[in-house]
Motif scaffolding. Structure first.
Motif, PDB file in Angstrom:
ATOM      1  N   SER A  10       0.820  -1.216   0.000  1.00 44.48           N
ATOM      2  CA  SER A  10       0.000   0.000   0.000  1.00 44.48           C
ATOM      3  C   SER A  10       0.850   1.260   0.000  1.00 44.48           C
ATOM      4  O   SER A  10       0.379   2.324   0.335  1.00 44.48           O
ATOM      5  CB  SER A  10      -0.908   0.003   1.235  1.00 44.48           C
ATOM      6  OG  SER A  10      -0.136   0.016   2.415  1.00 44.48           O
ATOM      7  N   MET A  11       2.117   1.102  -0.361  1.00 43.56           N
ATOM      8  CA  MET A  11       2.992   2.258  -0.436  1.00 43.56           C
ATOM      9  C   MET A  11       2.860   2.913  -1.810  1.00 43.56           C
ATOM     10  O   MET A  11       2.375   2.326  -2.756  1.00 43.56           O
ATOM     11  CB  MET A  11       4.451   1.826  -0.217  1.00 43.56           C
ATOM     12  CG  MET A  11       4.661   1.019   1.047  1.00 43.56           C
ATOM     13  SD  MET A  11       4.428   2.009   2.538  1.00 43.56           S
ATOM     14  CE  MET A  11       4.975   0.852   3.786  1.00 43.56           C
ATOM     15  N   SER A 564      21.227  10.315   8.191  1.00 48.65           N
ATOM     16  CA  SER A 564      19.909  10.942   8.066  1.00 48.65           C
ATOM     17  C   SER A 564      18.822   9.878   7.887  1.00 48.65           C
ATOM     18  O   SER A 564      19.102   8.738   7.521  1.00 48.65           O
ATOM     19  CB  SER A 564      19.886  11.898   6.872  1.00 48.65           C
ATOM     20  OG  SER A 564      20.149  11.203   5.670  1.00 48.65           O
ATOM     21  N   THR A 565      17.569  10.290   8.148  1.00 51.82           N
ATOM     22  CA  THR A 565      16.432   9.364   8.058  1.00 51.82           C
ATOM     23  C   THR A 565      15.358   9.956   7.156  1.00 51.82           C
ATOM     24  O   THR A 565      15.032  11.142   7.259  1.00 51.82           O
ATOM     25  CB  THR A 565      15.839   9.092   9.453  1.00 51.82           C
ATOM     26  OG1 THR A 565      16.850   8.489  10.275  1.00 51.82           O
ATOM     27  CG2 THR A 565      14.645   8.152   9.364  1.00 51.82           C
ATOM     28  N   TRP A 566      14.812   9.130   6.285  1.00 53.76           N
ATOM     29  CA  TRP A 566      13.689   9.544   5.447  1.00 53.76           C
ATOM     30  C   TRP A 566      12.472   9.704   6.339  1.00 53.76           C
ATOM     31  O   TRP A 566      12.089   8.798   7.059  1.00 53.76           O
ATOM     32  CB  TRP A 566      13.439   8.498   4.366  1.00 53.76           C
ATOM     33  CG  TRP A 566      12.350   8.863   3.399  1.00 53.76           C
ATOM     34  CD1 TRP A 566      11.079   8.382   3.373  1.00 53.76           C
ATOM     35  CD2 TRP A 566      12.458   9.781   2.314  1.00 53.76           C
ATOM     36  NE1 TRP A 566      10.375   8.935   2.350  1.00 53.76           N
ATOM     37  CE2 TRP A 566      11.195   9.812   1.666  1.00 53.76           C
ATOM     38  CE3 TRP A 566      13.478  10.584   1.815  1.00 53.76           C
ATOM     39  CZ2 TRP A 566      10.944  10.612   0.556  1.00 53.76           C
ATOM     40  CZ3 TRP A 566      13.232  11.372   0.711  1.00 53.76           C
ATOM     41  CH2 TRP A 566      11.980  11.383   0.094  1.00 53.76           C
ATOM     42  N   SER A 567      11.842  10.865   6.274  1.00 52.97           N
ATOM     43  CA  SER A 567      10.842  11.202   7.287  1.00 52.97           C
ATOM     44  C   SER A 567       9.410  10.869   6.902  1.00 52.97           C
ATOM     45  O   SER A 567       8.520  10.873   7.762  1.00 52.97           O
ATOM     46  CB  SER A 567      10.918  12.698   7.601  1.00 52.97           C
ATOM     47  OG  SER A 567      10.669  13.475   6.431  1.00 52.97           O
ATOM     48  N   ASP A 568       9.138  10.562   5.643  1.00 53.80           N
ATOM     49  CA  ASP A 568       7.755  10.421   5.179  1.00 53.80           C
ATOM     50  C   ASP A 568       7.463   8.988   4.781  1.00 53.80           C
ATOM     51  O   ASP A 568       7.815   8.545   3.682  1.00 53.80           O
ATOM     52  CB  ASP A 568       7.511  11.360   3.996  1.00 53.80           C
ATOM     53  CG  ASP A 568       6.068  11.321   3.514  1.00 53.80           C
ATOM     54  OD1 ASP A 568       5.230  10.668   4.172  1.00 53.80           O
ATOM     55  OD2 ASP A 568       5.779  11.944   2.477  1.00 53.80           O
ATOM     56  N   CYS A 569       6.822   8.219   5.682  1.00 47.94           N
ATOM     57  CA  CYS A 569       6.522   6.824   5.381  1.00 47.94           C
ATOM     58  C   CYS A 569       5.347   6.655   4.422  1.00 47.94           C
ATOM     59  O   CYS A 569       4.993   5.531   4.063  1.00 47.94           O
ATOM     60  CB  CYS A 569       6.237   6.050   6.677  1.00 47.94           C
ATOM     61  SG  CYS A 569       7.726   5.685   7.641  1.00 47.94           S
ATOM     62  N   SER A 570       4.749   7.737   3.991  1.00 50.99           N
ATOM     63  CA  SER A 570       3.667   7.636   3.018  1.00 50.99           C
ATOM     64  C   SER A 570       4.188   7.631   1.586  1.00 50.99           C
ATOM     65  O   SER A 570       3.413   7.448   0.646  1.00 50.99           O
ATOM     66  CB  SER A 570       2.680   8.789   3.197  1.00 50.99           C
ATOM     67  OG  SER A 570       3.284  10.033   2.853  1.00 50.99           O
ATOM     68  N   SER A 571       5.472   7.837   1.402  1.00 49.09           N
ATOM     69  CA  SER A 571       6.025   7.868   0.042  1.00 49.09           C
ATOM     70  C   SER A 571       7.419   7.256   0.045  1.00 49.09           C
ATOM     71  O   SER A 571       8.155   7.342   1.033  1.00 49.09           O
ATOM     72  CB  SER A 571       6.088   9.303  -0.480  1.00 49.09           C
ATOM     73  OG  SER A 571       7.013  10.068   0.267  1.00 49.09           O
ATOM     74  N   TRP A 572       7.759   6.658  -1.080  1.00 47.89           N
ATOM     75  CA  TRP A 572       9.095   6.101  -1.230  1.00 47.89           C
ATOM     76  C   TRP A 572      10.041   7.182  -1.718  1.00 47.89           C
ATOM     77  O   TRP A 572       9.669   7.984  -2.574  1.00 47.89           O
ATOM     78  CB  TRP A 572       9.082   4.961  -2.245  1.00 47.89           C
ATOM     79  CG  TRP A 572       8.425   3.734  -1.725  1.00 47.89           C
ATOM     80  CD1 TRP A 572       7.170   3.307  -1.993  1.00 47.89           C
ATOM     81  CD2 TRP A 572       8.997   2.796  -0.823  1.00 47.89           C
ATOM     82  NE1 TRP A 572       6.913   2.152  -1.305  1.00 47.89           N
ATOM     83  CE2 TRP A 572       8.013   1.812  -0.582  1.00 47.89           C
ATOM     84  CE3 TRP A 572      10.233   2.692  -0.189  1.00 47.89           C
ATOM     85  CZ2 TRP A 572       8.240   0.737   0.267  1.00 47.89           C
ATOM     86  CZ3 TRP A 572      10.456   1.611   0.646  1.00 47.89           C
ATOM     87  CH2 TRP A 572       9.469   0.661   0.868  1.00 47.89           C
ATOM     88  N   PRO A 573      11.257   7.207  -1.240  1.00 45.37           N
ATOM     89  CA  PRO A 573      12.229   8.137  -1.807  1.00 45.37           C
ATOM     90  C   PRO A 573      12.556   7.753  -3.247  1.00 45.37           C
ATOM     91  O   PRO A 573      12.652   6.581  -3.583  1.00 45.37           O
ATOM     92  CB  PRO A 573      13.451   7.968  -0.899  1.00 45.37           C
ATOM     93  CG  PRO A 573      13.304   6.608  -0.289  1.00 45.37           C
ATOM     94  CD  PRO A 573      11.830   6.369  -0.159  1.00 45.37           C
TER      95      PRO A 573
END
Length: 724
Positions: A10-11, A564-573
């Motif tokens: 569901s990403m 660093s950490t990717w902050s938005d779990c609603s979207s893939w980098p």
């Protein structure tokens, strides 16, 4: 086996990477504590794109199902008739093997020139063994686009000499050439039983199956000799035990047949060495034993010095194969795995082999029915597995993957997968200590079309059950991964834990997205992991399903370059999304997902964004309006479009009427450039430039076509977008 995880995630979808890859395939030094990874090989490879010539370079590309994406280094050279590629020979040689592709349903030859002199012999090329479809494997597309063809040059060449290949009657895409000094034929061992003495035909006309069987029966406890020549076998051998089958060298002793040994058991002590088995497998049929070895060789056996090609699987090993050694072989152009230890493998050593263009996992251990125990894949070189992983471990106890060089995985796999994906029962999950040590992974990892998100260069996958084994990953070098370096996932989407993992002494030289891609609950400790060229962030930590648990990333010290950490779990980098200043001269559409209102025959939408202006998209005919839409992955301030048709003069001048539309979210489109006539003329390269208003930000780029004076359809060979 194919690690084709079928969960629908569901990403948000992420498109295929367009990161620039290195032009030549090189062996890169892993962590200082380890020797160079990969096999010690008797040949030296030269990439076509690094050679001189008059061909057209294609790539790099990571789009599934394209010629560039399946090439080593993601680049190759296309030769139209009369065009050539000229290699400078890197070492003394008298033989060459060429990886190539020709269009589907075509065959022909390459003219060969040595120091400018054309040889009487030509190098045959064919699509017969390519363009494989596996529709029962979710997410697969037509793949296996390359093949290999070899020849003895009939003369010795020295380092610095030139060998040129010229296309004659068919277009040929040349990927890489392997140059080597093939040894003279070996002599018959004393006391050996020759298959020709039993009636085998070395001219390849007669059926030699019964002669091989008779020689095996007569040589129990001794050696069967396969003299120089070509031998045709029409059915498989069985009851093979306590015997050595030996040839004069794989350049000289050649068996033509798609099934060599097929037996469920053997008392063992079988040794297969120094000949070639070249099959006629043109499609993958999993119910057919179209393998060099299907089943068991028995304990204390070996396979060495073999050339295996055009089979379904090189070795599909079931039953008892204790203490088997598989070494110094070449596996080329299989429609499925190169080698699979299918349970009951105890003390097996697979080492110093070369594998190119396998149609599934190149090397796999699958613990079905019984666990694989204390077995290893060591110092192998794997190039271009085009449907699954370079090396895959599905269950097993105390397994080692050490010192391997893996490059250019495609479509559904990672460089290395350590997995509890069972496929069938009874399955034996990972247990004991799984050692993954000193491996080098170059351009590995891929976009999984089932999950719509990427797979890392090295994947630990608790697919069907939690990982309880001790997984020890040491001395890994990851170079130019299109996505992440290390991925921890439960590929079924059920959130099983991946724990007891340590990663020590890794070097990441380029990752398109992140260093650590954590997608399930569990834990891993990282020590002395250094990274440069990270595209988006150090860590993506978003276990799935949401709320299923957490993944703990523990900093054990000595880490740098990925904090660093990717902050938005609603979207893939997206690859390179962390770069605040994207390259303004980069084509934003290349390799990106494309959709269309329709496509005509083989002229599919992806051909408009594959980087090759010689092949094209064509819409459904006689059905204007038509449109082509490209997802750029994120909103971009596009200033310029370059639209192309094939440059050949056969494409007469034509005018297409079109408008440019854009959207930031993919549903509501606005007109960016009003409808206008654009003339494509081969006299000016069949290229049109469209300027967009400044300040226009769009993610979804659409060309809306209402007319074409040259053909009743919309047509583009390339749609390029630039920031300036």
């Amino acid at each position: 086996m194919s690690a084709t995880g079928s969960a629908v995630r569901s990403m948000s979808a992420i498109g295929t990477a367009v990161a620039v890859a290195a032009g030549m395939l090189v062996v890169l030094a892993p962590a200082p504590a380890h020797a160079a990874a990969g096999a010690t090989l008797p040949f030296t490879s030269v990439e076509a794109e690094a050679a001189a010539g008059t061909g057209t370079r294609i790539g790099p590309d990571y789009t599934q199902g394209t010629l560039a994406s399946e090439a080593s280094g993601r680049r190759a050279v296309r030769l139209d008739a009369g065009r050539r590629v000229e290699f400078t020979v890197p070492r003394a040689a008298n033989a060459v093997n060429v990886a190539y592709s020709v269009p589907d349903s075509q065959s022909g030859s390459l003219a060969v020139y040595v120091n400018g002199q054309r040889l009487a012999r030509t190098l045959p090329v064919t699509s017969k063994y390519s363009y494989v479809d596996t529709p029962w494997i979710a997410g697969s597309r037509t793949h296996h686009l390359y093949d290999n063809s070899r020849m003895l040059l009939g003369r010795n060449v020295q380092a610095g000499d030139t060998v040129a290949l010229e296309a004659t009657g068919v277009q040929v895409t040349v990927d890489v050439a392997d140059f080597e000094q093939a040894p003279d034929p070996a002599a018959k061992p004393s006391g050996a039983v020759s298959v020709t003495d039993k009636g085998a035909d070395p001219g390849g006309q007669g059926d030699s199956t019964q002669a091989f069987r008779a020689a095996i029966a007569a040589a129990q406890g001794g050696t069967v000799w396969i003299p120089p020549g070509e031998y045709r076998l029409t059915s498989s051998l069985n009851g093979v035990q306590n015997v050595t089958l030996r040839g004069a060298g794989h350049w000289h002793s050649i068996v033509r047949g798609s099934r060599f040994i097929d037996q469920t058991s053997s008392s063992g002590n079988v040794h297969l060495k120094d000949f070639a088995v070249i099959g006629e497998v043109t499609e993958r049929v999993d119910s057919s034993p179209d393998n060099f070895v299907n089943g068991s060789l028995g304990p204390n056996s070996s396979v060495s010095g073999m050339w295996l090609q055009h089979l379904k699987v090189g070795l599909w090993l079931t039953g008892v194969n204790d203490d088997l050694v598989v070494e110094n072989n070449r596996f080329l152009d299989m429609t499925a795995d190169g080698l699979n230890l299918n349970g009951n493998a105890r003390g097996v050593r697979v080492r110093n082999n070369f594998l190119r263009n396998q149609g599934d996992d190149a090397l796999a251990m699958w613990s079905l029915n019984a666990p694989d125990v204390n077995s290893s894949f060591e110092n192998n070189t794997v190039s271009q597995p085009n449907l699954a992983n370079g090396i895959a471990i599905y269950g097993g106890t105390d397994i080692t993957v050490r010192g391997n060089l893996i490059s250019d995985t495609n479509a559904l796999g990672s460089g290395i997968a350590i997995s509890n994906q069972k496929f069938l029962d009874p399955f034996h999950p990972l247990s004991g200590t799984i050692t993954v040590d000193g491996n080098t992974l170059v351009r590995t990892g891929a976009m999984n079309p089932n999950w719509n998100h990427p797979m890392g260069a090295l994947r630990v996958d608790s697919y069907d059950s939690a990982i309880e084994a001790q997984v020890r990953i040491t001395g890994t070098t990851v170079t130019d991964s299109p996505y992440s370096a290390f991925e921890f996932v439960s590929g079924s989407g059920r959130g099983f834990a991946a724990r007891n993992i340590t990663v020590d002494g890794a070097t990441v030289n380029g990752a398109g997205t992140v260093v650590v891609q954590a997608e399930t609950q569990g834990a891993a400790v990282f020590r002395d992991v250094t990274a440069t060229g990270v595209g988006a962030a150090g860590v993506y930590n978003c276990p799935y399903p949401s709320g299923s648990g957490t993944f703990t990333v523990t900093d054990g010290g000595g880490n740098s370059g990925w904090n660093s950490t990717w902050s938005d779990c609603s979207s893939w980098p997206q690859p390179g999304q962390g770069n605040p200043d994207p390259d303004p001269d980069r084509n934003l559409t290349r390799g990106r997902p494309a959709t269309a209102t329709g496509s005509q025959d083989v002229y599919t939408r992806g051909k408009a964004v594959d980087g090759d202006a010689n092949i094209y998209w064509e819409s459904a005919n006689h059905a204007f309006p038509q449109s082509l839409t490209v997802d750029l992955g994120s909103a971009q301030a596009v200033r310029r479009l370059v639209l192309k048709l094939p440059p050949q003069t056969a494409w007469g001048a034509r005018t297409q009427t079109l408008s440019v539309q854009g959207s930031t979210e993919g549903s509501a489109y606005t007109t960016v450039v009003a409808p206008k006539d654009y003339r494509f003329d081969p006299a000016t390269g069949n290229t049109v430039t469209v300027s967009l208003p400044s300040g226009t930000a769009l993610r979804h780029l659409r060309l809306h076509v209402t007319g074409n004076t040259g053909w009743p359809a919309a047509q583009f060979s390339e749609v390029e977008a630039y920031l300036r």
